[in-house]
Write an enzyme that holds these catalytic residues in place. Structure first.
Site, short mmCIF file in Angstrom:
data_model
loop_
_atom_site.label_atom_id
_atom_site.label_comp_id
_atom_site.label_asym_id
_atom_site.label_seq_id
_atom_site.Cartn_x
_atom_site.Cartn_y
_atom_site.Cartn_z
N ASP A 124 7.92 4.84 -2.17
CA ASP A 124 7.84 3.39 -2.37
C ASP A 124 9.18 2.83 -1.93
O ASP A 124 10.19 3.00 -2.63
CB ASP A 124 7.56 3.10 -3.86
CG ASP A 124 7.65 1.61 -4.20
OD1 ASP A 124 7.86 0.78 -3.28
OD2 ASP A 124 7.51 1.27 -5.39
N LYS A 144 14.62 -4.88 2.92
CA LYS A 144 13.19 -4.95 3.22
C LYS A 144 12.76 -6.31 3.76
O LYS A 144 11.84 -6.41 4.56
CB LYS A 144 12.41 -4.62 1.95
CG LYS A 144 10.92 -4.43 2.14
CD LYS A 144 10.32 -3.88 0.85
CE LYS A 144 8.82 -3.76 0.90
NZ LYS A 144 8.30 -3.14 -0.34
N GLU A 201 0.81 -1.16 -0.74
CA GLU A 201 1.26 -0.93 -2.10
C GLU A 201 0.16 -1.10 -3.15
O GLU A 201 -0.02 -0.24 -4.02
CB GLU A 201 2.46 -1.84 -2.43
CG GLU A 201 3.72 -1.40 -1.68
CD GLU A 201 4.80 -2.46 -1.62
OE1 GLU A 201 4.69 -3.48 -2.32
OE2 GLU A 201 5.78 -2.26 -0.87
N ASP A 245 1.56 -7.62 -8.76
CA ASP A 245 2.82 -6.92 -8.49
C ASP A 245 4.00 -7.89 -8.56
O ASP A 245 4.22 -8.68 -7.65
CB ASP A 245 2.75 -6.25 -7.11
CG ASP A 245 4.01 -5.45 -6.79
OD1 ASP A 245 5.03 -5.59 -7.49
OD2 ASP A 245 3.98 -4.68 -5.81
MG MG Z 1 7.57 -2.90 -5.44
#
Ligand code: MG
Ligand code: ADP
Length: 612
Positions: free
Chosen positions: A11, A73, A171, A193
């Site tokens: 992840d 990211k 994800e 999330d």
């Molecule tokens: Mg995350």
């Protein structure tokens, strides 16, 4: 670590990253000697050339924020232009270098040196990989909303880190997999999330072990950092501090203390915010109660639920239709968040696994499957842009929608427009817009040798199949004659990031205008077909109409012809409806005649199909 896994799931998060792997058939996260799994996605560069990654880098950020980078990211697969908004959050200079004519690459300047986002992410991946005992293969997760280029950049980062990237997985899909939801025969899952800096809500459907992302909505500027800032704002006001913006070191101390306070409030009813910076003569303490904190963060939670509402709307489902709710992201450890999500969906969410570990656990399961540890093959990649064919008049009929999981397959039935038409040209397009001229043409082929039949009689089934590697095959088969033709194309090949982003963006910007254009084309097609049918029926059985009936039909025909000339959607819509009404007696007579003639050698079902 007692053993070295060969494949891991990673992840790669905006704020934290971690790896997991399958041991004795069960996924476990990789922990260090102290039992810590999360690696802060932070990199710190020393003057002497050493590079620190993870908690050491985060700690150093307190003293040396200028040589430390967070949130890499956000930069992945993006151009400078797209990052204007992020610039505030990233206190480093971003530059674009033309590496070869026409191809620009983004670089971050840190301490006078330039790094690409891929290289920076690779440093984080290397650290995560090292902690897992240097495996060589990995599955890496990305948000469901990541486009092709962002996924490609993530793949590249993996390769730079020495990893053979088996697959890039969404994800939310990984999280659902960690909870074993693939075991359901079918169902709908909502994944909420809430991480450090980003929020997204995805609606997934499960069908026989295969996940499909039905929709995803989010806010890339909503997350735990906002809650930290809310606490900081209170403190800064009460301490009477100002110009913190120009004091990165103090800001970093404040942020650190705020995050600690927030985390304690997830388990205790009150927490002390402690800020001690002896070098500045600062020694400050203030108690926060949970209720006060909840009040502070409420606007953000409201906003996150607005996104959930939109995701549900896009997936065309109601909260009651959601079978399972999965919580992902460190910020969902906050009891208030759990409570609000449970209220919103009307059912308790899954919380049995650590929300900041579930994505890695699911990625590990997927990695294990791909490495051959499990037979029941699951394939979880998605199609980045919708795929479809051009229909008569220039509209695109989408067969496979953006974000569909591969392998993806869809079939639609078409027919001919003209009597005696023996060939159909199939033009394949990729893109989100409604009209072919605004989409990207991928290929074309002709299905010929259709036996001559009246218009609309042939049944041409067009099948799109995207295999696990993203290769698209389009097949067309005329059902009555068995005539077949096909072509194979590579949908995402050669698409640059700008193209993908632009295509998606444009479809949003032009949605209204496209809709009208498409409606016109469809309506005009229908009008012309109706006219042809009417003329034909008139010539065959027109004599059986009464005079008034005949006059009404003639008038309606003229009205439709005029409306086509007018170019106005509503006028044409009205005229087509009128023609439908006027021709009802004609249709009845005609239908009875056709039925009498044909029923002898055909079933009613076939007659119905022919009318489609
Ligand atoms: Mg995350
Ligand atoms: P990412 O954004 O990289 O996916 P995570 O899912 O790990 O990151 O979420 C990180 C966020 O979760 C940070 O803002 C962190 O402060 C927050 N967080 C972690 N643990 C807790 C906790 N117990 N209570 C509240 N927030 C937490």
């Amino acid at each position: 670590m007692q053993e070295t896994p060969k494949v891991v799931g990673i992840d790669l998060g905006t704020t934290y990253s971690l790896a997991a792997y399958v041991r004795d058939g069960r996924p476990v996260v990789v922990r260090d000697e102290r039992g810590i799994a999360l690696v802060p996605s932070v990199i710190s560069f020393h003057e002497d050339g050493t590079v620190l990654v993870g908690s050491a880098a985060k700690a150093r950020a307190l003293a040396d924020p200028e040589h430390t980078i967070f949130s890499v990211k956000r930069l992945m697969g993006r151009s400078l232009d797209e990052l204007r908004r992020e610039q505030e959050l990233i206190p480093h200079q971003l530059v674009e270098r033309e590496v070869e004519p026409g191809r620009k690459v983004l670089h971050v300047v840190i301490g006078g040196r330039e790094h690409t986002p891929e290289e920076l992410s690779a440093m984080i991946l290397k650290e995560v990989r090292r902690r897992a005992g240097n495996p060589t293969k990995a599955v890496i997760t990305v948000p469901a909303y990541f486009d092709d280029t962002q996924r490609q950049a993530t793949r590249d980062a993996g390769r730079i880190a020495g990893l053979d990237v088996l697959r890039i997985v969404n994800e939310p899909t990984a999280a659902a997999l960690a909870y074993g939801l693939d075991q359901r025969k079918q169902g709908t899952v909502a994944v909420y999330d809430l991480g450090g800096g980003t929020f997204d809500c995805s609606i997934l459907s499960i069908q026989n072990g295969v996940f499909r992302v039905l929709s995803t909505h989010g806010d890339t500027h909503l997350g735990g950092d906002d809650f930290d800032r809310a606490i900081m704002t209170v403190v800064v006001r009460e301490m009477g501090l100002d110009s913190t913006k120009r004091d990165p070191e103090l800001l970093q101390h404040l942020r650190d203390a705020a995050e600690k306070t927030k985390i304690i409030l997830s388990t205790l009813d009150s927490a002390d915010f402690v800020l001690r910076v002896p070098s500045r003569g600062i020694d400050y303490r203030r108690t926060f109660r949970r209720a006060e904190f909840e009040e502070l963060i409420r606007p953000w939670i409201d906003r996150s639920l607005d996104c959930c509402r939109e995701a549900l709307r896009d997936a065309e489902c109601s909260p009651e239709q959601i079978d399972e709710v999965v919580l992902v992201g460190g910020s969902t450890r906050i009891p208030y968040v759990r409570q609000r999500v449970a209220e919103f969906f009307g059912k308790p969410p899954h919380t049995e696994l650590n929300p900041d570990e579930v994505v890695a656990l699911g990625a590990a399961i997927q990695a294990d499957i791909l490495a051959g540890g499990r037979r029941d093959m699951l394939l979880l990649d998605v199609v980045p842009l919708s795929l479809g064919i051009e229909t008569f008049g220039g509209a695109v009929d989408k067969l496979i929608h953006r974000n569909s999981t591969v392998p993806a397959q869809a079939t639609a039935r078409y027919s001919t427009q003209f009597d005696g038409q023996t060939a159909i040209q199939i033009n394949i397009y990729q893109g989100e817009r409604e009209l072919a001229k605004d989409c990207r043409k991928l290929g074309t082929f002709t299905l010929s040798g259709i036996p001559p039949m009246p218009a609309m009689m042939p049944q041409v089934d067009v099948t799109f199949l995207v295999d696990a590697n993203g290769m698209l095959t389009v097949r067309a088969k005329e059902q009555r004659s068995g005539k077949e033709a096909s072509v194979t194309v590579q949908p995402s090949h050669g698409l640059t990031q700008e193209e993908v982003e632009r295509l998606v963006l444009e479809s949003v910007e032009h949605a209204h205008e496209d809709f009208t254009a498409r409606r016109w084309i469809e309506l005009k097609n229908k009008a012309e077909t109706d006219l042809r049918y009417t003329e034909r029926a008139l010539s065959q059985v027109g004599g059986e109409l009464s005079r008034e009936q005949r006059e009404a039909v003639d008038a309606a025909i003229v009205a439709v012809q005029r409306a086509i000339q007018s170019g106005d959607v509503d006028t044409l819509h009205q005229a087509v409806a009128e023609l439908g009404k006027a021709t009802q007696p004609l249709a009845m007579i005609n239908f009875n005649a056709v039925a009498r003639a044909v029923l002898k050698d055909q079933t009613l079902e076939q007659i119905d199909a022919a009318k489609l």
